[in-house]
Design a protein around this motif. Structure first.
Motif, PDB file in Angstrom:
ATOM      1  N   THR A 177      56.331  32.972  11.587  1.00 12.27           N
ATOM      2  CA  THR A 177      55.950  33.533  10.286  1.00 12.27           C
ATOM      3  C   THR A 177      55.272  32.495   9.401  1.00 12.27           C
ATOM      4  O   THR A 177      54.253  32.765   8.772  1.00 12.27           O
ATOM      5  N   VAL A 178      55.834  31.280   9.393  1.00 15.88           N
ATOM      6  CA  VAL A 178      55.287  30.214   8.551  1.00 15.88           C
ATOM      7  C   VAL A 178      53.912  29.766   9.059  1.00 15.88           C
ATOM      8  O   VAL A 178      52.958  29.634   8.283  1.00 15.88           O
ATOM      9  N   VAL A 179      53.804  29.551  10.366  1.00 15.84           N
ATOM     10  CA  VAL A 179      52.537  29.078  10.939  1.00 15.84           C
ATOM     11  C   VAL A 179      51.420  30.094  10.722  1.00 15.84           C
ATOM     12  O   VAL A 179      50.286  29.739  10.354  1.00 15.84           O
ATOM     13  N   LEU A 180      51.720  31.373  10.923  1.00 17.22           N
ATOM     14  CA  LEU A 180      50.695  32.404  10.758  1.00 17.22           C
ATOM     15  C   LEU A 180      50.329  32.635   9.293  1.00 17.22           C
ATOM     16  O   LEU A 180      49.325  33.289   9.002  1.00 17.22           O
ATOM     17  N   MET A 183      51.760  30.957  -4.668  1.00 15.82           N
ATOM     18  CA  MET A 183      52.960  31.590  -4.133  1.00 15.82           C
ATOM     19  C   MET A 183      53.132  31.274  -2.656  1.00 15.82           C
ATOM     20  O   MET A 183      54.233  30.939  -2.191  1.00 15.82           O
ATOM     21  N   ARG A 184      52.047  31.353  -1.900  1.00 18.66           N
ATOM     22  CA  ARG A 184      52.140  31.116  -0.461  1.00 18.66           C
ATOM     23  C   ARG A 184      52.381  29.637  -0.160  1.00 18.66           C
ATOM     24  O   ARG A 184      53.185  29.296   0.724  1.00 18.66           O
ATOM     25  N   ASN A 196      55.326  44.221   9.522  1.00 22.85           N
ATOM     26  CA  ASN A 196      56.022  42.951   9.319  1.00 22.85           C
ATOM     27  C   ASN A 196      57.168  43.083   8.317  1.00 22.85           C
ATOM     28  O   ASN A 196      58.212  42.441   8.470  1.00 22.85           O
ATOM     29  N   MET A 197      56.974  43.906   7.284  1.00 23.88           N
ATOM     30  CA  MET A 197      58.035  44.113   6.296  1.00 23.88           C
ATOM     31  C   MET A 197      59.254  44.762   6.937  1.00 23.88           C
ATOM     32  O   MET A 197      60.397  44.424   6.618  1.00 23.88           O
ATOM     33  N   ILE A 198      59.018  45.696   7.847  1.00 23.97           N
ATOM     34  CA  ILE A 198      60.129  46.362   8.535  1.00 23.97           C
ATOM     35  C   ILE A 198      60.849  45.380   9.461  1.00 23.97           C
ATOM     36  O   ILE A 198      62.079  45.331   9.504  1.00 23.97           O
ATOM     37  N   LYS A 199      60.076  44.560  10.190  1.00 28.04           N
ATOM     38  CA  LYS A 199      60.674  43.614  11.135  1.00 28.04           C
ATOM     39  C   LYS A 199      61.495  42.543  10.428  1.00 28.04           C
ATOM     40  O   LYS A 199      62.565  42.161  10.889  1.00 28.04           O
ATOM     41  N   VAL A 200      60.979  42.037   9.285  1.00 30.96           N
ATOM     42  CA  VAL A 200      61.626  40.891   8.648  1.00 30.96           C
ATOM     43  C   VAL A 200      62.975  41.262   8.033  1.00 30.96           C
ATOM     44  O   VAL A 200      63.845  40.402   7.856  1.00 30.96           O
ATOM     45  N   ILE A 244      60.291  36.905   1.497  1.00 24.57           N
ATOM     46  CA  ILE A 244      59.356  36.714   0.381  1.00 24.57           C
ATOM     47  C   ILE A 244      57.951  36.447   0.901  1.00 24.57           C
ATOM     48  O   ILE A 244      56.960  36.886   0.308  1.00 24.57           O
ATOM     49  N   ILE A 245      57.834  35.747   2.038  1.00 25.94           N
ATOM     50  CA  ILE A 245      56.513  35.516   2.632  1.00 25.94           C
ATOM     51  C   ILE A 245      55.877  36.837   3.049  1.00 25.94           C
ATOM     52  O   ILE A 245      54.679  37.078   2.818  1.00 25.94           O
ATOM     53  N   ARG A 246      56.670  37.724   3.641  1.00 28.91           N
ATOM     54  CA  ARG A 246      56.138  39.024   4.057  1.00 28.91           C
ATOM     55  C   ARG A 246      55.826  39.910   2.849  1.00 28.91           C
ATOM     56  O   ARG A 246      54.868  40.690   2.875  1.00 28.91           O
ATOM     57  N   LYS A 247      56.616  39.802   1.782  1.00 28.19           N
ATOM     58  CA  LYS A 247      56.350  40.577   0.575  1.00 28.19           C
ATOM     59  C   LYS A 247      55.031  40.144  -0.067  1.00 28.19           C
ATOM     60  O   LYS A 247      54.270  40.975  -0.576  1.00 28.19           O
ATOM     61  N   ILE A 248      54.742  38.850  -0.025  1.00 27.94           N
ATOM     62  CA  ILE A 248      53.464  38.352  -0.547  1.00 27.94           C
ATOM     63  C   ILE A 248      52.313  38.950   0.261  1.00 27.94           C
ATOM     64  O   ILE A 248      51.304  39.388  -0.287  1.00 27.94           O
ATOM     65  N   GLY A 249      52.471  38.962   1.587  1.00 24.40           N
ATOM     66  CA  GLY A 249      51.437  39.540   2.448  1.00 24.40           C
ATOM     67  C   GLY A 249      51.233  41.022   2.187  1.00 24.40           C
ATOM     68  O   GLY A 249      50.101  41.516   2.184  1.00 24.40           O
ATOM     69  N   TYR A 250      52.328  41.744   1.952  1.00 26.15           N
ATOM     70  CA  TYR A 250      52.228  43.181   1.682  1.00 26.15           C
ATOM     71  C   TYR A 250      51.523  43.431   0.350  1.00 26.15           C
ATOM     72  O   TYR A 250      50.660  44.316   0.255  1.00 26.15           O
TER      73      TYR A 250
END
Length: 292
Positions: free
Chosen positions: A88-91, A131-132, A211-215, A225-231
C-alpha cells in the motif's frame, strides 16, 4: 468479486460499446428526444461503470497470476505480494509524484492565464500531496518501531491528523465549486484525449472503492487513511472530468444546466469529504479510547 462467464463479459463489453456510441451520436447530432436521451445516457453510465469494474477484475486476476509466478523466484516481489502494508505504501509513492506535478502544472498555468479556478485546483493538489507525504513518511517511521502498542498509538495519531486535513480539503473544494458556479472554470482536454481521461477516471474510482473494502479487513488506521485519501482523490477526479465533458460538448444554451450539474456534483463531493473527516476524527478518538 465473482468472475462472469465469458459470454456474459462479452455481452457487457458489447453493450457498453453500443451505448457509448449512441450517446456520442446524440451529443453531436441531437437525434434523440429528451426521454430517449436520458435513457441512453443512463444505460451508458450503468454499462460503462459495470464494464470498468469487470475489466479491472479481469486485469487484476491476470496481474495476480503474473505476480505469483514472479514472486516464486524473486524474494522482493514475494514480500510485496505478501505484505499489505508495504504494498500500500509503495504504490502510494507514484500518486504523490502525480499530485506534486499536477500542483505545479495547475499553479503555473493558473498564474499565466490569471485563472483563480486553476489556482484553487493547485491548492487542492498541494494539500493532497501533504496528506499523502505525511502518511507515507509516518508509515516508514512506524515500520521501524518494535513495540506494537507504540506503533498503534502512532497510527491513531496519523489517522486523526489526516482526518483534520480532510476538513480543510473540503473547504478548498468548496472554493473550487463556488468558482465553477460564479466564474469560468473547468478542465479541458484536447481532441480524443478526453475519452482516455474518462476511462482513467472511472478506473480510479472503481479501484479506490475496491481498495477501501479490502483495507477494512486489515484493521490498520494508517492503511485506512491512505486508502481514504485515494478514494477522495478519485471522487474529485470525477468532478473534474464532468467539467471537462461539459466544456467539450455542452452548448451555450445549456449554461444553466451545466452550472446546476457542476454545483450538485461538487457539493456532493465536498459534503462526502467533509463527512469522511468528521467520521475519521470520531473513529480516531474511539480507537484511542479502546486501546488506552
Amino acid at each position: 468479486m465473482p468472475q462472469l462467464a465469458l459470454k456474459y463479459r462479452l455481452l457487457l463489453y458489447g453493450s457498453m460499446f453500443v451505448f457509448v456510441i449512441l450517446s456520442m451520436i446524440n451529443v453531436f447530432y441531437a437525434c434523440f428526444n429528451d426521454l430517449a436521451a436520458i435513457g441512453c445516457y443512463g444505460l451508458t453510465a450503468l454499462t460503462f461503470a459495470a464494464g470498468i469494474v469487470c475489466l479491472v477484475s479481469d486485469v487484476g486476476r491476470h496481474i495476480k497470476k503474473t505476480v505469483k509466478s514472479v514472486a516464486a523466484v524473486n524474494p522482493y516481489v514475494s514480500r510485496m505480494a505478501c505484505d499489505d502494508r508495504l504494498r500500500t505504501v509503495v504504490l502510494s509513492v507514484p500518486e504523490v509524484v502525480e499530485n506534486v506535478l499536477f500542483a505545479v502544472l495547475n499553479g503555473v498555468t493558473g498564474i499565466v492565464s490569471h485563472s483563480a479556478w486553476l489556482g484553487t485546483l493547485s491548492a487542492y493538489y498541494i494539500l493532497l500531496s501533504i496528506m499523502r507525504i505525511s502518511a507515507i513518511s509516518q508509515a516508514w517511521k512506524i515500520s521501524q518501531m518494535t513495540q506494537d502498542p507504540v506503533r498503534k498509538q502512532k497510527e491513531f495519531r496519523v489517522y486523526s491528523q489526516d482526518s483534520v486535513l480532510f476538513l480543510l480539503l473540503a473547504l478548498v473544494l468548496a472554493g473550487m465549486v463556488i468558482l465553477l458556479e460564479f466564474s469560468a472554470g473547468g478542465k479541458t482536454y484536447p481532441g480524443l484525449t478526453i475519452y482516455a481521461a474518462a476511462a482513467y477516471a472511472f478506473y480510479r474510482i472503481t479501484l479506490s472503492m475496491i481498495n477501501m473494502i479490502k483495507v477494512k479487513k486489515l484493521r490498520s488506521p494508517l492503511l485506512m487513511i491512505i486508502r481514504k485519501i485515494g478514494y477522495a482523490d478519485a471522487c474529485v477526479s470525477i468532478l473534474i472530468l464532468q467539467t471537462a465533458l461539459f466544456s467539450s460538448f455542452a452548448q451555450p444554451a445549456e449554461a444553466e444546466f451545466v452550472k446546476l450539474m457542476n454545483g450538485m456534483t461538487g457539493s456532493g463531493v465536498c459534503v462526502m469529504i467533509f463527512a469522511m473527516g468528521v467520521q475519521g476524527l470520531c473513529a480516531g478518538r474511539q480507537m484511542k479510547e479502546r486501546n488506552g
